[in-house]
Design a protein around this motif. Structure first.
Motif, PDB file in Angstrom:
ATOM      1  N   ARG A 175       8.588 -47.350  60.699  1.00  0.00           N
ATOM      2  CA  ARG A 175       8.752 -46.685  59.111  1.00  0.00           C
ATOM      3  C   ARG A 175       7.684 -45.848  59.324  1.00  0.00           C
ATOM      4  N   GLN A 176       7.073 -45.322  60.133  1.00  0.00           N
ATOM      5  CA  GLN A 176       6.625 -43.940  60.097  1.00  0.00           C
ATOM      6  C   GLN A 176       6.681 -42.636  59.907  1.00  0.00           C
ATOM      7  N   PHE A 177       8.900 -42.771  60.430  1.00  0.00           N
ATOM      8  CA  PHE A 177       9.978 -42.062  60.763  1.00  0.00           C
ATOM      9  C   PHE A 177      10.877 -41.512  59.657  1.00  0.00           C
ATOM     10  N   GLU A 178      10.210 -42.674  58.188  1.00  0.00           N
ATOM     11  CA  GLU A 178      11.212 -42.954  57.565  1.00  0.00           C
ATOM     12  C   GLU A 178      11.199 -41.948  56.521  1.00  0.00           C
ATOM     13  N   GLY A 179      12.250 -41.032  55.880  1.00  0.00           N
ATOM     14  CA  GLY A 179      12.283 -40.447  55.092  1.00  0.00           C
ATOM     15  C   GLY A 179      12.178 -38.592  55.433  1.00  0.00           C
ATOM     16  N   SER A 180      12.275 -38.818  57.280  1.00  0.00           N
ATOM     17  CA  SER A 180      12.476 -36.995  57.643  1.00  0.00           C
ATOM     18  C   SER A 180      13.300 -37.661  58.933  1.00  0.00           C
ATOM     19  N   GLU A 181      13.868 -36.395  58.981  1.00  0.00           N
ATOM     20  CA  GLU A 181      14.538 -35.721  59.899  1.00  0.00           C
ATOM     21  C   GLU A 181      13.877 -35.534  61.105  1.00  0.00           C
ATOM     22  N   VAL A 182      14.509 -36.336  62.612  1.00  0.00           N
ATOM     23  CA  VAL A 182      13.803 -36.334  63.758  1.00  0.00           C
ATOM     24  C   VAL A 182      14.407 -36.720  64.674  1.00  0.00           C
ATOM     25  N   SER A 183      13.578 -36.563  66.315  1.00  0.00           N
ATOM     26  CA  SER A 183      14.746 -36.775  67.597  1.00  0.00           C
ATOM     27  C   SER A 183      14.572 -38.239  68.402  1.00  0.00           C
ATOM     28  N   LEU A 184      15.163 -38.521  68.856  1.00  0.00           N
ATOM     29  CA  LEU A 184      14.813 -40.377  69.347  1.00  0.00           C
ATOM     30  C   LEU A 184      13.642 -39.705  70.296  1.00  0.00           C
ATOM     31  N   LEU A 185      14.134 -38.287  70.787  1.00  0.00           N
ATOM     32  CA  LEU A 185      13.320 -37.949  71.969  1.00  0.00           C
ATOM     33  C   LEU A 185      11.879 -37.598  71.519  1.00  0.00           C
ATOM     34  N   GLU A 186      11.859 -36.904  69.597  1.00  0.00           N
ATOM     35  CA  GLU A 186      10.398 -36.648  69.184  1.00  0.00           C
ATOM     36  C   GLU A 186       9.622 -38.326  69.155  1.00  0.00           C
ATOM     37  N   ILE A 187      10.676 -39.407  68.749  1.00  0.00           N
ATOM     38  CA  ILE A 187       9.929 -40.658  68.000  1.00  0.00           C
ATOM     39  C   ILE A 187       9.186 -41.068  69.498  1.00  0.00           C
ATOM     40  N   ILE A 188      10.063 -40.619  71.159  1.00  0.00           N
ATOM     41  CA  ILE A 188       9.367 -41.205  71.931  1.00  0.00           C
ATOM     42  C   ILE A 188       8.079 -40.629  72.442  1.00  0.00           C
ATOM     43  N   GLN A 189       8.065 -39.306  72.076  1.00  0.00           N
ATOM     44  CA  GLN A 189       6.602 -38.507  72.737  1.00  0.00           C
ATOM     45  C   GLN A 189       5.952 -38.942  71.778  1.00  0.00           C
ATOM     46  N   LYS A 190       6.221 -39.191  70.388  1.00  0.00           N
ATOM     47  CA  LYS A 190       4.950 -39.429  69.408  1.00  0.00           C
ATOM     48  C   LYS A 190       4.579 -40.787  69.512  1.00  0.00           C
ATOM     49  N   LEU A 191       4.964 -42.022  70.300  1.00  0.00           N
ATOM     50  CA  LEU A 191       4.613 -43.180  70.182  1.00  0.00           C
ATOM     51  C   LEU A 191       3.910 -42.737  71.734  1.00  0.00           C
ATOM     52  N   TYR A 192       4.227 -42.193  72.974  1.00  0.00           N
ATOM     53  CA  TYR A 192       4.038 -42.533  74.110  1.00  0.00           C
ATOM     54  C   TYR A 192       3.890 -41.341  74.400  1.00  0.00           C
ATOM     55  N   PRO A 193       2.802 -41.022  74.492  1.00  0.00           N
ATOM     56  CA  PRO A 193       2.439 -39.393  74.840  1.00  0.00           C
ATOM     57  C   PRO A 193       3.286 -38.637  76.053  1.00  0.00           C
ATOM     58  N   GLU A 194       2.832 -39.241  77.145  1.00  0.00           N
ATOM     59  CA  GLU A 194       3.117 -39.637  78.458  1.00  0.00           C
ATOM     60  C   GLU A 194       4.318 -39.601  78.981  1.00  0.00           C
ATOM     61  N   LYS A 204       6.310 -37.431  77.651  1.00  0.00           N
ATOM     62  CA  LYS A 204       6.874 -35.479  77.601  1.00  0.00           C
ATOM     63  C   LYS A 204       6.599 -35.207  79.100  1.00  0.00           C
ATOM     64  N   LYS A 205       6.185 -35.881  80.288  1.00  0.00           N
ATOM     65  CA  LYS A 205       6.825 -34.736  81.377  1.00  0.00           C
ATOM     66  C   LYS A 205       8.275 -35.229  82.086  1.00  0.00           C
ATOM     67  N   LEU A 206       9.044 -36.500  81.341  1.00  0.00           N
ATOM     68  CA  LEU A 206       9.861 -36.244  81.262  1.00  0.00           C
ATOM     69  C   LEU A 206      11.293 -35.689  81.540  1.00  0.00           C
ATOM     70  N   ARG A 207      12.274 -35.827  82.257  1.00  0.00           N
ATOM     71  CA  ARG A 207      13.372 -34.343  81.928  1.00  0.00           C
ATOM     72  C   ARG A 207      14.745 -35.077  81.826  1.00  0.00           C
ATOM     73  N   GLU A 208      15.421 -34.305  81.317  1.00  0.00           N
ATOM     74  CA  GLU A 208      17.088 -34.822  80.736  1.00  0.00           C
ATOM     75  C   GLU A 208      17.455 -35.150  82.029  1.00  0.00           C
TER      76      GLU A 208
END
Length: 774
Positions: A374-393, A395-399
């Motif tokens: 719900r914290q991402f409602e009302g704004s534009e964000v990517s799935l990658l940004e959501i995952i990295q925001k909730l689980y910073p660890e 960020k090492k993953l690649r495509e």
């Protein structure tokens, strides 16, 4: 390059083809087919020299080895070489059912081929070493460098290193494997006292780990692969290491979030490990079963058409590798009425994955609770940004980690019923790029549509009615959580109360009230009962009397459902709106109860003036399911989460109608406006007299529990809880004494109905022994 014959000849010249045989040849050489002279350095003698005398004059002093730990279980070389797979390196079982899994639970103290601490046995040099004993090595042997100040990542274990190297070597052709062995023999001769050509991959990797540290073993593998021109395998090995680190760090985060829970509903007091409080849940493949209809007084006809029981599942069966092999469906919807244990099941699944107890085929499990989204409602964000925001660890993953076939990611969407936006699966824009910013709604729709991260696995938990958001053409499996079975109820209280005497008392207490015993099929209700008993034990001791009023526990359940849960679904509702909703819902419950009806069709529901979303999703007091009364025909049906909850809400409607409006529902007469909201004793007794008489006319007992709830609401402890729904403070004397006199009179007049009337006395606070004396 040497062919197989020359390699075997080399092994023969070495004097032995096994690790334990003595080596008699010293510094011999061979010429390969290209005319190149290969020098094989002198080998140190094996400790296992058989019964012949041993010359120890040239032995050198070395530090005493640490006590070795048992490393691996015995296994057949040919079998374990053929059973390694890409994901795990070594499979669990072979075709014959014989276990061939390497037991890799040892610490970093390994059994050594030279009876010394082999974690870095290449560094263990004698304190005195003569020139003649110097081992000849090729001048182009790469230097193995290990920074002593480097802190080993905790994810780098023997088990992972073994699997990673074995996985890489398994991808080589047979010719390249032989070349790898030869280069290992040439470049790092201190690792072997005989050529390694006779070793299978399991023994080869095992020997490397015995004589090198984990970091150096990986470094050796990369160096040799680099010389062989296997750049892709080097990259893949590095990918495995990165994934391993991310998985470890992600598991630590998930354990911190989900590993401990508050035992009580109010989330107060001490947090305890989830494993200590979790009790098995009744999860079944048969959905649309409707609510539990077990009843203390009445026999209620089955509310749905699912007569056939479903298959019992555990959380480890959800999206398991076996189920995925049988079906291509990658979306599972887990439903259940409020308080049935859906979040408990999710927590169990997450922790089991972290501890590698289940779903080992899943590389990463990423919970995305809608409360967090719900914290991402009302704004534009990517799935990658959501995952990295909730689980910073992450960020090492690649495509390649998100797109690769060998990297399965499971997403757990817990609480779809808490998502307020409309999931439009028909007109929402297509999204295939998980890095492109967009709205949360677009991301959720495309994830569930299997357009975004199409290799992902998805688990969605929700209350039943939200299934309408899943498109009809979407392939998914549905399973249902039904709460606790009878043995599970007792097990829950045994875990909740560490004092056996207290656990025994609580179990006996709920068994003394059949309705409480039935309602404890909901883990949430069990928790409410345990909270109350625990509070009494803490204040008055283990032998204190436990409450005899079931109305109190139902009132607590009502408050939890419409208050604590509503916060995440309809936070804008005012107390007046909440009260008006309960009055409407209670009126429906009362009318259905008088007609002996416990379900209502979608068409009939529209006439009630109540939004089904409010009744099913926001309040959690109702549920929806599908029946199939005719062939090729189905209809949506609504009912209360349990028949006793319908009876409780009907009693609340009658109570509040009199309390707030001065209206006796049974007489359909209004009091004068000047006395509305005033709780006058003689008028109140008219209400209770009418209710008792109406109840006694129903020989099937359909108003028995209703009557108990209505009397229970007159008790001060329940009045205090219900005060928020009353429009004025309580005035005037209590009616409890007069009500007790009324019930006693009816007991003498109707001995055949004594059981329920005695329960009504208990609801008023009369002891069970005293109530039974009438």
């Amino acid at each position: 390059m040497m062919d197989d014959t020359e390699i075997e000849a080399m092994a023969t010249l070495s004097g032995s083809s096994s690790i334990g045989d003595p080596v008699s040849e010293r510094g011999h050489s061979l010429v390969d087919e290209d005319g190149e002279d290969w020098l094989y350095p002198e080998r140190r003698p094996s400790l296992d020299l058989g019964p012949s005398p041993m010359d120890t004059s040239q032995w050198h002093y070395v530090d005493q080895a640490l006590t070795p730990a048992l490393s691996y279980s015995s296994m057949a070389s040919e079998e374990r070489s053929n059973t390694m797979n890409d994901d795990d390196g070594v499979s669990t079982n072979d075709d014959d059912g014989v276990s061939t899994r390497v037991q890799l639970d040892r610490t970093d103290s390994y059994s050594s081929c030279y009876s010394m601490d082999s974690d870095d046995c290449e560094k263990r040099t004698p304190k005195v070493k003569s020139k003649d004993d110097t081992v000849s090595e090729l001048p182009n042997a790469p230097e193995l460098i290990q920074d002593p100040n480097t802190i080993r990542h905790p994810s780098l274990t023997v088990k992972f290193t073994f699997k990673a190297i074995a996985n890489i070597l398994q991808k080589l052709s047979e010719k390249d494997v032989k070349r790898f062995k030869m280069m290992l023999w040439q470049r790092y001769p201190q690792s072997f006292n005989t050529p390694p050509q006779g070793l299978d991959l399991v023994d080869l990797v095992d020997r490397m780990l015995e004589c090198y540290s984990l970091e150096v073993s990986l470094q050796v593998t990369k160096v040799l692969l680099d010389e062989m021109g296997q750049k892709k395998l080097i990259d893949y090995l590095e990918t495995l290491c990165i994934r391993n680190e991310v998985r470890h760090d992600l598991c630590e985060t998930l354990k911190r979030i989900y590993g401990e829970v508050y035992e009580d509903v109010a989330m107060q007091g001490e947090r305890k490990p989830f494993d200590e409080v979790f009790t098995d849940l009744n999860i079944t493949t048969n959905c649309d079963s409707g609510p539990n209809i077990e009843h203390e007084v009445m026999t209620i006809v089955k509310l749905d058409s699912n007569r056939k029981p479903g298959k019992l599942l555990s959380t480890s069966d959800i999206l398991s590798s076996k189920r995925l092999d049988r079906s291509n469906t990658k979306l599972v919807v887990l439903t259940g009425v409020p308080g049935s244990g859906k979040s408990m099941a999710v927590r169990r699944l997450i922790l089991d994955w972290c501890e590698q107890r289940s779903h080992e085929h899943v590389s990463f499990l990423i919970p995305l609770p809608f409360r967090e989204l719900r914290q991402f409602e009302g704004s534009e964000v990517s799935l990658l940004e959501i995952i990295q925001k909730l689980y910073p660890e992450t960020k090492k993953l690649r495509e390649e980690d998100y797109r690769g076939e060998d990297c399965k990611i499971m997403f757990v969407f817990d609480g779809l019923d808490e998502y307020n936006d409309n999931l439009d699966f028909n007109t929402t824009e297509l999204l295939g790029d998980y890095t492109r910013p967009t709205t949360l709604n677009v991301i959720v729709v495309n994830l569930l549509r299997d357009r975004l991260l199409y290799r992902g696995l998805f688990l969605v938990t929700t209350r039943p009615q939200v299934r309408r958001y899943i498109p009809w053409d979407m392939s998914y499996n549905e399973i249902e959580v039904l709460g606790f079975r009878d043995p599970d109820k007792d097990e829950y209280f045994k875990k909740r109360f560490k004092n056996p005497d207290q656990a025994t008392r609580v179990i006996a207490y709920i068994n003394s009230f059949k309705t409480l015993r039935i309602m404890c099929h909901l883990p949430l209700f069990c928790s409410l009962v345990a909270d109350e008993c625990q509070h009494i034990f803490r204040e008055k001791g283990t032998q204190a009397e436990l409450p005899r009023s079931i109305t109190y526990m139902y009132t607590k359940l009502l408050l939890v459902l419409i208050r604590q849960h509503r916060v995440f679904r309809a936070p804008g509702h005012t107390p007046n709106e909440e009260r008006d909703f309960l009055m409407k819902l209670g009126k429906v419950a009362f009318n259905m109860l008088e007609q002996g009806q416990f379900k209502i069709t979608k068409t009939d529901w529209k006439d009630t003036g109540i939004d089904d979303t409010e009744a099913v999703i926001n309040s959690g007091l109702c549920t929806q399911y599908i029946t199939k009364p005719y062939v090729l025909f189905q209809e949506k049906v609504l009912s209360f989460i349990h028949p006793t909850m319908q009876e409780y809400l009907a009693a609340l409607y009658v109570f509040l109608s009199f309390r707030n409006l001065g209206k006796n529902i049974f007489e359909q007469q209004h009091l004068k406006a000047k006395v509305r909201g005033i709780f006058k004793p003689h008028k109140a007794m008219e209400l209770y007299k009418s209710a008792v008489d109406r109840s006694l006319l129903c020989e099937d007992g359909k108003l028995d529990l209703f009557l108990r709830f209505l009397f229970g609401m007159a008790l001060n402890t329940n009045l205090e809880l219900l005060q928020t729904f009353c429009t004025a403070s309580i005035k005037g004397p209590s009616v409890i004494e007069d009500a007790a006199v009324l019930i006693k009179k009816r007991l003498r007049e109707n001995p055949s109905r004594s059981n329920n009337l005695q329960h009504c006395l208990e609801e008023l606070g009369v002891s069970a022994a005293e109530a039974a004396s009438y």
